[in-house]
Design an enzyme around this catalytic site. Structure first.
Site, PDB file in Angstrom:
ATOM      1  N   TRP A  29     -11.504  11.902   9.268  1.00 34.90           N
ATOM      2  CA  TRP A  29     -10.002  11.552   9.741  1.00 34.90           C
ATOM      3  C   TRP A  29     -10.056  10.556   8.681  1.00 34.90           C
ATOM      4  CZ3 TRP A  29      -7.277   7.373  11.785  1.00 34.90           C
ATOM      5  CH2 TRP A  29      -6.086   7.197  11.772  1.00 34.90           C
TER       6      TRP A  29
ATOM      7  N   ARG B   9     -13.198  -6.005   4.542  1.00 29.71           N
ATOM      8  CA  ARG B   9     -12.294  -5.206   4.880  1.00 29.71           C
ATOM      9  C   ARG B   9     -12.990  -5.753   6.124  1.00 29.71           C
ATOM     10  NH1 ARG B   9      -8.046  -4.198   4.836  1.00 29.71           N
ATOM     11  NH2 ARG B   9      -7.549  -1.802   5.976  1.00 29.71           N
TER      12      ARG B   9
ATOM     13  N   ARG C 194       1.061  -1.124  -0.234  1.00 28.76           N
ATOM     14  CA  ARG C 194      -0.115   0.408   0.272  1.00 28.76           C
ATOM     15  C   ARG C 194       0.511   1.238  -0.256  1.00 28.76           C
ATOM     16  NH1 ARG C 194      -3.860   2.124   4.596  1.00 28.76           N
ATOM     17  NH2 ARG C 194      -1.751   3.304   5.811  1.00 28.76           N
TER      18      ARG C 194
ATOM     19  N   GLU D  44      -8.957   1.983  -1.498  1.00 30.51           N
ATOM     20  CA  GLU D  44     -10.301   1.369  -0.190  1.00 30.51           C
ATOM     21  C   GLU D  44     -10.590   2.827   0.447  1.00 30.51           C
ATOM     22  OE1 GLU D  44      -7.066  -0.068   2.063  1.00 30.51           O
ATOM     23  OE2 GLU D  44      -8.332  -0.023   4.319  1.00 30.51           O
TER      24      GLU D  44
ATOM     25  N   HIS E 293      -8.910   6.785   3.181  1.00 29.05           N
ATOM     26  CA  HIS E 293      -9.332   7.251   4.233  1.00 29.05           C
ATOM     27  C   HIS E 293     -11.011   7.948   4.898  1.00 29.05           C
ATOM     28  CE1 HIS E 293      -8.377   6.506   8.491  1.00 29.05           C
ATOM     29  NE2 HIS E 293      -7.969   5.117   8.153  1.00 29.05           N
TER      30      HIS E 293
ATOM     31  N   ASP F  51      -4.811   4.005  -0.279  1.00 34.01           N
ATOM     32  CA  ASP F  51      -6.355   4.366   1.112  1.00 34.01           C
ATOM     33  C   ASP F  51      -6.894   5.633   0.903  1.00 34.01           C
ATOM     34  OD1 ASP F  51      -7.659   4.130   3.606  1.00 34.01           O
ATOM     35  OD2 ASP F  51      -6.153   3.130   4.077  1.00 34.01           O
TER      36      ASP F  51
ATOM     37  N   GLU G 267      -4.321  -7.563   5.580  1.00 36.46           N
ATOM     38  CA  GLU G 267      -3.300  -6.866   5.355  1.00 36.46           C
ATOM     39  C   GLU G 267      -2.069  -6.851   6.821  1.00 36.46           C
ATOM     40  OE1 GLU G 267      -5.465  -3.188   7.221  1.00 36.46           O
ATOM     41  OE2 GLU G 267      -4.022  -1.823   6.609  1.00 36.46           O
TER      42      GLU G 267
ATOM     43  N   TYR H 130      -2.670  11.547   5.980  1.00 36.52           N
ATOM     44  CA  TYR H 130      -3.321  10.948   6.585  1.00 36.52           C
ATOM     45  C   TYR H 130      -2.485   9.035   6.369  1.00 36.52           C
ATOM     46  CZ  TYR H 130      -4.661   5.253   6.780  1.00 36.52           C
ATOM     47  OH  TYR H 130      -4.889   4.191   6.897  1.00 36.52           O
TER      48      TYR H 130
ATOM     49  N   GLU I  66     -13.298  -1.994   7.352  1.00 34.11           N
ATOM     50  CA  GLU I  66     -12.720  -2.041   8.902  1.00 34.11           C
ATOM     51  C   GLU I  66     -13.661  -1.233   9.195  1.00 34.11           C
ATOM     52  OE1 GLU I  66      -9.305   0.577   7.380  1.00 34.11           O
ATOM     53  OE2 GLU I  66      -9.429   1.855   8.565  1.00 34.11           O
TER      54      GLU I  66
HETATM   55  C1  CS2 Z   1      -6.397   2.334   8.327  1.00 30.79           C
HETATM   56  C2  CS2 Z   1      -6.113   1.882   9.774  1.00 30.79           C
HETATM   57  O1  CS2 Z   1      -4.765  -0.646   8.032  1.00 30.79           O
HETATM   58  C3  CS2 Z   1      -5.624   0.818   7.651  1.00 30.79           C
HETATM   59  O2  CS2 Z   1      -6.300   0.731   5.839  1.00 30.79           O
HETATM   60  O3  CS2 Z   1      -7.232   2.750   7.335  1.00 30.79           O
HETATM   61  O4  CS2 Z   1      -5.098   2.620  10.103  1.00 30.79           O
HETATM   62  C4  CS2 Z   1      -7.074   3.031  10.481  1.00 30.79           C
HETATM   63  O5  CS2 Z   1      -6.333   4.352  10.017  1.00 30.79           O
HETATM   64  C5  CS2 Z   1      -6.515   2.458  11.821  1.00 30.79           C
HETATM   65  O6  CS2 Z   1      -6.316   0.853  12.296  1.00 30.79           O
HETATM   66  C6  CS2 Z   1      -8.002   3.287  12.710  1.00 30.79           C
HETATM   67  O7  CS2 Z   1      -7.062   2.507  13.775  1.00 30.79           O
HETATM   68 MG    MG Z   2      -7.682   1.390   5.637  1.00 35.26          MG
END
Ligand code: CS2
Ligand code: MG
Length: 405
Positions: free
Chosen positions: A405, A286, A149, A239, A215, A213, A342, A161, A265
């Site tokens: 975020w 995810r 990634r 993602e 986010h 990602d 991941e 991020y 996630e």
């Molecule tokens: C994430 C994480 O792994 C990922 O894809 O988006 O970094 C996520 O931000 C954190 O697990 C938040 O606790």
């Molecule tokens: Mg993520």
């Protein structure tokens, strides 16, 4: 005579970062561990377990995993949500651990056995500037990863991020009494990121699987535009393009791009996943084994996904503990429609506090052959790293308003 749970205990420890672990003990002398870590909300889930779940567990038959799951899910009346479901996940994982230990088998054998020899993993490469990012991608390839990634800085933004400025590796939660405030500007990001991923693709050639990602930060229209702009980079997936609450957004994104999409996630039940799966709006689901009801519930989600050719790709950041990470690898080995796991990696201390049978080599993970989940807890060492308040950042736009975020 059937075995009984005789003790349940919550272990909070911070080897590099905070983790919430549930420990169950049975009359036959078996010990099972589960993970209930919710990043930045660890004390809430610890209290949910200690105050409302632990008192109900003593005396239960540890063999009755599904019955205990239903009892905790339906019996609470207040269903779903990240805290409730993380607590249920921890109990579920600890019970699968105990069942494996009772049978003398690794959990993947109880799930039907291996359907593959090894579990494909991806990890993170991030750097503020492109040359350093390319070096990072190369370093991950040298470690054996076949899927990476890639996240980079954005001109004009102080924080982004997934990218670290300091020498230490990326870790989203920062220790302190309140969240760090980051700044964000989607237009700057959208102007920059396609050229970054194009450069990474050109650098690595066609074979390496590349992921990115977003986010949860884009509108449906912006996400559609980004997916289209990234098509030449041939991503393995893009993602979390939009915040997950508005699931119809994915319909619009889908209509405009063939870039594969991954999401989930922050989901914690099959009800969060079902419309995206049955609508064929995503390619990878995810959900994390620590956040969406444990092995028992993830199996239902993955079975639904299989019907629609959606693949399982569990969340595996450093903020789910090595206990649930191991559980995820058992699922990966035994789930036919598994796609990728991941593997963000752990602080060296976390590997010591949670000695584990799972292993990584040559781009792939394996859960190991130890009975149960194969992850133990060095409780004496864990006690040396007490919980420390830590929060995920919050983000504000350049005009000062709060954003995702
Ligand atoms: C994430 C994480 O792994 C990922 O894809 O988006 O970094 C996520 O931000 C954190 O697990 C938040 O606790
Ligand atoms: Mg993520």
């Amino acid at each position: 005579m059937t075995d009984r749970i005789i003790a349940a205990e919550v272990i909070l420890t911070s080897p590099g970062r905070n983790y919430v672990t549930l420990k169950l003990q049975t009359a036959d002398g078996l010990v099972g561990y589960g993970d209930a870590t919710v990043n930045g909300r660890e004390l809430a889930v610890a209290s949910y377990l200690r105050d409302h779940v632990v008192p109900l567990l003593t005396g239960l038959d540890p063999a009755r995993i599904e019955d205990t799951w239903q009892y905790l899910y339906r019996g609470a009346y207040w269903r779903r949500g990240p805290i409730t479901m993380a607590a249920i996940s921890a109990v579920d994982l600890a019970l699968w651990d105990i069942k494996g230990k009772a049978a003398g088998m690794p959990v993947y054998q109880l799930l039907g056995g291996a359907v593959r020899d090894r579990v494909l993993a991806y990890t993170h490469a991030s750097a503020w500037e492109l040359p350093e990012l390319l070096d990072e991608v190369d370093a991950r390839r040298e470690e054996g990863f076949r899927a990476v990634r890639a996240q980079s800085g954005v001109p004009g933004l102080e924080t982004v991020y997934g990218v670290h400025r300091e020498a230490a590796g990326y870790e989203p939660a920062k220790r302190g009494a309140a969240p760090v405030v980051e700044s964000w500007d989607t237009d700057s990001y959208l102007r920059h990121v396609p050229s970054v991923l194009a450069a990474v693709r050109e650098h690595v050639g066609p074979e390496l699987a590349l992921l990115h990602d977003a986010h949860h930060r884009l509108t449906p229209q912006q996400a559609a535009r980004l997916g289209k702009a990234l098509e030449p980079a041939d991503l393995f997936w893009l993602e979390d393009v939009t915040p997950a609450e508005n699931q119809d957004a994915l319909r619009l994104v889908r209509q405009h791009t063939t870039t594969p999409l991954a999401i989930g996630e922050v989901f914690n039940s099959i009800y969060d996943c079902k419309d995206l799966i049955t609508g064929q709006l995503i390619d990878y689901i995810r959900v994390a084994v620590a956040h969406a009801g444990g092995i028992s519930h993830l199996r239902s989600i993955f079975a639904l996904a299989a019907v629609y050719q959606v693949k399982a790709a569990p969340h595996g950041p450093s903020d789910v503990s090595p206990v649930s990470f191991g559980a995820s690898v058992h699922l990966g080995l035994s789930t036919h429609n598994f796609g990728i796991q991941e593997y963000m990696g752990y602080d060296a201390l976390a590997h010591e506090v949670f000695p584990h049978a799972w292993s990584f080599s040559d781009g792939y993970l394996h859960p190991g052959e130890a009975p149960g989940l194969g992850v133990e807890v060095d409780e004496a060492l864990a006690a040396k790293f007490p919980y420390e308040p830590a929060y995920l950042p919050v983000a504000r736009r350049l005009d000062g308003s709060v954003t995702d975020w």
